[in-house]
Design a protein around this motif. Structure first.
Motif, PDB file in Angstrom:
ATOM      1  N   GLY A 114       0.815  -1.207   0.000  1.00  0.00           N
ATOM      2  CA  GLY A 114       0.000   0.000   0.000  1.00  0.00           C
ATOM      3  C   GLY A 114       0.849   1.257   0.000  1.00  0.00           C
ATOM      4  N   LEU A 115       1.906   1.235   0.787  1.00  0.00           N
ATOM      5  CA  LEU A 115       2.786   2.402   0.881  1.00  0.00           C
ATOM      6  C   LEU A 115       3.413   2.730  -0.477  1.00  0.00           C
ATOM      7  N   VAL A 116       3.901   1.701  -1.159  1.00  0.00           N
ATOM      8  CA  VAL A 116       4.585   1.897  -2.445  1.00  0.00           C
ATOM      9  C   VAL A 116       3.604   2.274  -3.556  1.00  0.00           C
ATOM     10  N   ALA A 117       2.341   1.844  -3.430  1.00  0.00           N
ATOM     11  CA  ALA A 117       1.377   1.972  -4.534  1.00  0.00           C
ATOM     12  C   ALA A 117       1.182   3.398  -5.021  1.00  0.00           C
ATOM     13  N   GLU A 141      -6.075  -6.130  -5.616  1.00  0.00           N
ATOM     14  CA  GLU A 141      -7.309  -5.639  -6.253  1.00  0.00           C
ATOM     15  C   GLU A 141      -7.567  -4.159  -5.983  1.00  0.00           C
ATOM     16  N   PRO A 142      -7.660  -3.696  -4.730  1.00  0.00           N
ATOM     17  CA  PRO A 142      -7.934  -2.269  -4.521  1.00  0.00           C
ATOM     18  C   PRO A 142      -6.783  -1.374  -4.942  1.00  0.00           C
ATOM     19  N   LEU A 143      -5.536  -1.822  -4.719  1.00  0.00           N
ATOM     20  CA  LEU A 143      -4.401  -0.972  -5.079  1.00  0.00           C
ATOM     21  C   LEU A 143      -4.274  -0.827  -6.590  1.00  0.00           C
ATOM     22  N   SER A 144      -4.661  -1.857  -7.341  1.00  0.00           N
ATOM     23  CA  SER A 144      -4.685  -1.735  -8.808  1.00  0.00           C
ATOM     24  C   SER A 144      -5.710  -0.705  -9.248  1.00  0.00           C
ATOM     25  N   ALA A 145      -6.847  -0.669  -8.542  1.00  0.00           N
ATOM     26  CA  ALA A 145      -7.872   0.320  -8.868  1.00  0.00           C
ATOM     27  C   ALA A 145      -7.390   1.740  -8.591  1.00  0.00           C
ATOM     28  N   MET A 146      -6.371   1.880  -7.744  1.00  0.00           N
ATOM     29  CA  MET A 146      -5.787   3.195  -7.461  1.00  0.00           C
ATOM     30  C   MET A 146      -4.686   3.551  -8.452  1.00  0.00           C
ATOM     31  N   GLY A 147      -4.330   2.599  -9.337  1.00  0.00           N
ATOM     32  CA  GLY A 147      -3.375   2.884 -10.397  1.00  0.00           C
ATOM     33  C   GLY A 147      -2.058   2.150 -10.312  1.00  0.00           C
ATOM     34  N   LEU A 164       6.913 -10.627  -5.824  1.00  0.00           N
ATOM     35  CA  LEU A 164       5.918  -9.701  -6.364  1.00  0.00           C
ATOM     36  C   LEU A 164       6.564  -8.336  -6.527  1.00  0.00           C
ATOM     37  N   THR A 165       6.281  -7.691  -7.655  1.00  0.00           N
ATOM     38  CA  THR A 165       6.785  -6.346  -7.917  1.00  0.00           C
ATOM     39  C   THR A 165       5.630  -5.360  -7.975  1.00  0.00           C
ATOM     40  N   VAL A 166       5.770  -4.251  -7.244  1.00  0.00           N
ATOM     41  CA  VAL A 166       4.786  -3.165  -7.248  1.00  0.00           C
ATOM     42  C   VAL A 166       5.379  -1.977  -7.985  1.00  0.00           C
ATOM     43  N   ARG A 167       4.658  -1.475  -8.979  1.00  0.00           N
ATOM     44  CA  ARG A 167       5.044  -0.236  -9.661  1.00  0.00           C
ATOM     45  C   ARG A 167       4.017   0.819  -9.282  1.00  0.00           C
ATOM     46  N   GLY A 168       4.452   1.742  -8.439  1.00  0.00           N
ATOM     47  CA  GLY A 168       3.525   2.748  -7.940  1.00  0.00           C
ATOM     48  C   GLY A 168       3.167   3.789  -8.980  1.00  0.00           C
ATOM     49  N   LEU A 169       2.069   4.490  -8.744  1.00  0.00           N
ATOM     50  CA  LEU A 169       1.615   5.584  -9.607  1.00  0.00           C
ATOM     51  C   LEU A 169       1.497   6.846  -8.763  1.00  0.00           C
ATOM     52  N   CYS A 170       2.084   7.944  -9.248  1.00  0.00           N
ATOM     53  CA  CYS A 170       2.009   9.212  -8.535  1.00  0.00           C
ATOM     54  C   CYS A 170       1.736  10.340  -9.529  1.00  0.00           C
ATOM     55  N   PRO A 171       0.591  11.014  -9.435  1.00  0.00           N
ATOM     56  CA  PRO A 171      -0.424  10.821  -8.395  1.00  0.00           C
ATOM     57  C   PRO A 171      -1.323   9.617  -8.705  1.00  0.00           C
ATOM     58  N   LEU A 175      -9.845   6.279  -3.926  1.00  0.00           N
ATOM     59  CA  LEU A 175     -10.714   5.115  -4.049  1.00  0.00           C
ATOM     60  C   LEU A 175     -11.721   5.088  -2.916  1.00  0.00           C
ATOM     61  N   GLU A 176     -12.938   4.662  -3.227  1.00  0.00           N
ATOM     62  CA  GLU A 176     -13.890   4.259  -2.195  1.00  0.00           C
ATOM     63  C   GLU A 176     -14.039   2.749  -2.315  1.00  0.00           C
ATOM     64  N   TYR A 177     -13.754   2.038  -1.233  1.00  0.00           N
ATOM     65  CA  TYR A 177     -13.666   0.580  -1.316  1.00  0.00           C
ATOM     66  C   TYR A 177     -14.376  -0.063  -0.126  1.00  0.00           C
ATOM     67  N   ARG A 178     -15.261  -0.979  -0.449  1.00  0.00           N
ATOM     68  CA  ARG A 178     -15.950  -1.754   0.573  1.00  0.00           C
ATOM     69  C   ARG A 178     -15.208  -3.080   0.760  1.00  0.00           C
ATOM     70  N   LEU A 179     -14.730  -3.341   1.963  1.00  0.00           N
ATOM     71  CA  LEU A 179     -13.957  -4.547   2.214  1.00  0.00           C
ATOM     72  C   LEU A 179     -14.827  -5.787   2.046  1.00  0.00           C
ATOM     73  N   PRO A 180     -14.449  -6.706   1.147  1.00  0.00           N
ATOM     74  CA  PRO A 180     -15.237  -7.925   0.967  1.00  0.00           C
ATOM     75  C   PRO A 180     -14.994  -8.946   2.085  1.00  0.00           C
ATOM     76  N   VAL A 181     -13.853  -8.838   2.767  1.00  0.00           N
ATOM     77  CA  VAL A 181     -13.543  -9.689   3.918  1.00  0.00           C
ATOM     78  C   VAL A 181     -13.019  -8.790   5.022  1.00  0.00           C
ATOM     79  N   ALA A 182     -13.173  -9.236   6.265  1.00  0.00           N
ATOM     80  CA  ALA A 182     -12.670  -8.464   7.400  1.00  0.00           C
ATOM     81  C   ALA A 182     -11.151  -8.583   7.429  1.00  0.00           C
ATOM     82  N   SER A 183     -10.447  -7.529   7.052  1.00  0.00           N
ATOM     83  CA  SER A 183      -8.988  -7.567   6.984  1.00  0.00           C
ATOM     84  C   SER A 183      -8.405  -6.206   7.332  1.00  0.00           C
ATOM     85  N   ALA A 184      -7.739  -6.133   8.500  1.00  0.00           N
ATOM     86  CA  ALA A 184      -7.083  -4.892   8.882  1.00  0.00           C
ATOM     87  C   ALA A 184      -5.901  -4.598   7.963  1.00  0.00           C
ATOM     88  N   GLN A 185      -5.288  -5.646   7.402  1.00  0.00           N
ATOM     89  CA  GLN A 185      -4.156  -5.424   6.512  1.00  0.00           C
ATOM     90  C   GLN A 185      -4.586  -4.768   5.208  1.00  0.00           C
TER      91      GLN A 185
END
Length: 455
Positions: A114-117, A141-147, A164-171, A175-185
């Motif tokens: 999330g930080l890198v995204a 899934e949600p981080l891809s929707a953020m770019g 796994l490799t993350v390529r962040g997008l700035c800016p 996102l508005e995201y409804r958690l499909p599972v209970a996950s603090a992470q």
């Protein structure tokens, strides 16, 4: 897409035996809260200036987070009992020179994704054999929707895993995201991404999960609100392009770690212990509530608030426990504590049933499977369901155990190892686990601490 696997962390197995002891007595402290320790380092690295942290958990998981943040530009040092973090500011993370190995830490990889995204950098994360099996799709899934863009190794059953490799997008894109599972992470990953982008990021949480990220983000100065809608969903709203201020943080003892000596004291006749300075945040304290409902003599002394978190000393005495039906809706507040609850249930009077525990199958191991197999080895009657276990207790009688039985397989899972270490104290003749090494990820000095209580 797929990527070639890289070298993974190699851990040398350390078998260990645990035998019945006399009463457990005395006052102890457990290591700092793992969830708060991770977040303390991450948010301090995003603040401008010097933060100081005391009580930080110095287990392998948290040290992996510290190393990752250093690789991305933060200065993190330890002098005495104080950790000092010189942050780079939100948006200030740098491109690391090499892949980042996070060992066994699922929290590290998911929060750092999330930080890198939302930063203009590309980071490859690797891990040990256990972490490399854990699915990352729920965060992707949600981080891809953020770019952000992701390249991951695909498992044989089609799940995105490490490396796994993350390529962040700035800016990035709010996102508005409804958690499909209970996950603090997952919630925390989205909020961390939202810090470095214009606009508002919103997470809708139908089932409350541990709220350390929200509490700490507000403490660092982020513009964050939490409200309940008419359907009892928690609505967490974060305004982006945040500026975080450095803090002095005192990390309380981890309730997930305290769970092991607490249950040990309940099970070993004559025991009377106090576990000092434990966090009792309601989103984390479900195990203690369930144990009290089972008849456990557990009381909370010297309740106070430290750094916005409720803290207490936990007084525990040996108790006769009774089996109960554990409600599924309490699972998010004790999801990491079910392995040790299963040990308590094995010594209770009657049957304890659990449900709603699908999440346990995608932890460091398939915890339902591993616990069921280990409990059967030491003579416990149970039924394994897709989402829980039904355990027939011994009524307080010692479990057969025996070092001539097969060693309990821990599957590189620290909580499986510690749970069966406690079980060994409540057997007639002890047991052996195949590997105590993974315990260092969350509870350095665990075996020595338990010996101290029994001496």
């Amino acid at each position: 897409m797929t990527s070639k696997p890289t070298d993974q962390t190699i851990m040398v197995a350390k078998p260990a035996s645990f035998k019945p002891s006399g009463p457990l007595t005395g006052q102890i402290m457990v290591p700092g809260d793992k969830s708060i320790s991770h977040r303390s380092l991450i948010l301090s690295a995003l603040a401008i200036g010097k933060s100081q942290i005391t009580g930080l958990l110095e287990g392998e998981d948290v040290l992996a987070t510290a190393a990752a943040l250093r690789a991305m530009g933060a200065t993190i040092e330890k002098k005495g009992d104080v950790w000092t973090v010189h942050g780079v500011g939100v948006g200030g993370l740098m491109q690391p020179e090499t892949a980042i190995d996070l060992g066994n830490s699922g929290t590290s990889v998911r929060l750092l994704m999330g930080l890198v995204a939302s930063h203009d950098i590309s980071v490859t994360f690797t891990g040990d054999a256990s972490l490399s099996k854990r699915p990352m799709g729920r965060v992707i899934e949600p981080l891809s929707a953020m770019g952000a863009e992701f390249t991951a190794r695909m498992s044989s059953d089609g799940k995105a895993c490490l490396p796994l490799t993350v390529r962040g997008l700035c800016p990035a894109v709010p996102l508005e995201y409804r958690l499909p599972v209970a996950s603090a992470q997952v919630k925390s990953a989205i909020l961390l991404a939202g810090l470095n982008m214009p606009g508002v990021t919103r997470v809708i949480e139908p089932v409350p999960t541990r709220d350390h990220s929200e509490t700490m983000l507000k403490g660092f100065g982020a513009d964050l609100t939490v409200e309940m809608d008419k359907d009892s969903n928690r609505i967490i709203t974060l305004a982006g392009e945040a500026e975080l201020s450095p803090q002095k943080i005192k990390v309380p003892g981890d309730p997930s770690s305290a769970a092991f000596p607490v249950v040990a004291a309940l099970l070993v006749p004559g025991s009377d212990i106090v576990v000092e300075n434990v966090g009792i945040n309601p989103t984390r304290a479900g195990l203690f509530t369930i144990l009290q409902q089972m008849g456990g003599d557990i009381s909370f002394k010297k309740k106070r608030t430290v750094g916005g978190e409720p803290v207490a000393d936990i007084h525990v005495k040996h108790s006769k426990l009774n089996g109960i039906n554990v409600p599924a809706d309490i699972a998010p507040s004790m999801i990491d504590e079910f392995p040790i609850l299963f040990i308590a249930a094995a010594l209770a009077e009657g049957t304890t049933t659990t449900s709603g525990l699908h999440e346990l199958r995608v932890k460091e191991s398939d915890r339902l499977k591993q616990m069921a197999e280990g409990l059967r080895i030491i003579g416990v009657e149970l039924a394994e369901k897709e989402d829980g276990l039904a355990i027939i207790g011994s009524g307080g009688a010692p479990l057969p155990g025996g070092t001539n039985m097969p060693a309990i397989e821990t599957a590189l899972d620290h909580r499986i190892a510690m749970s069966f270490a406690v079980a060994g104290l409540a057997t007639a003749s002890g047991l052996t686990i195949d590997d105590i090494a993974p315990v260092e990820t969350s509870f350095p000095g665990f075996a020595d601490l338990m010996k101290t209580l029994a001496s």
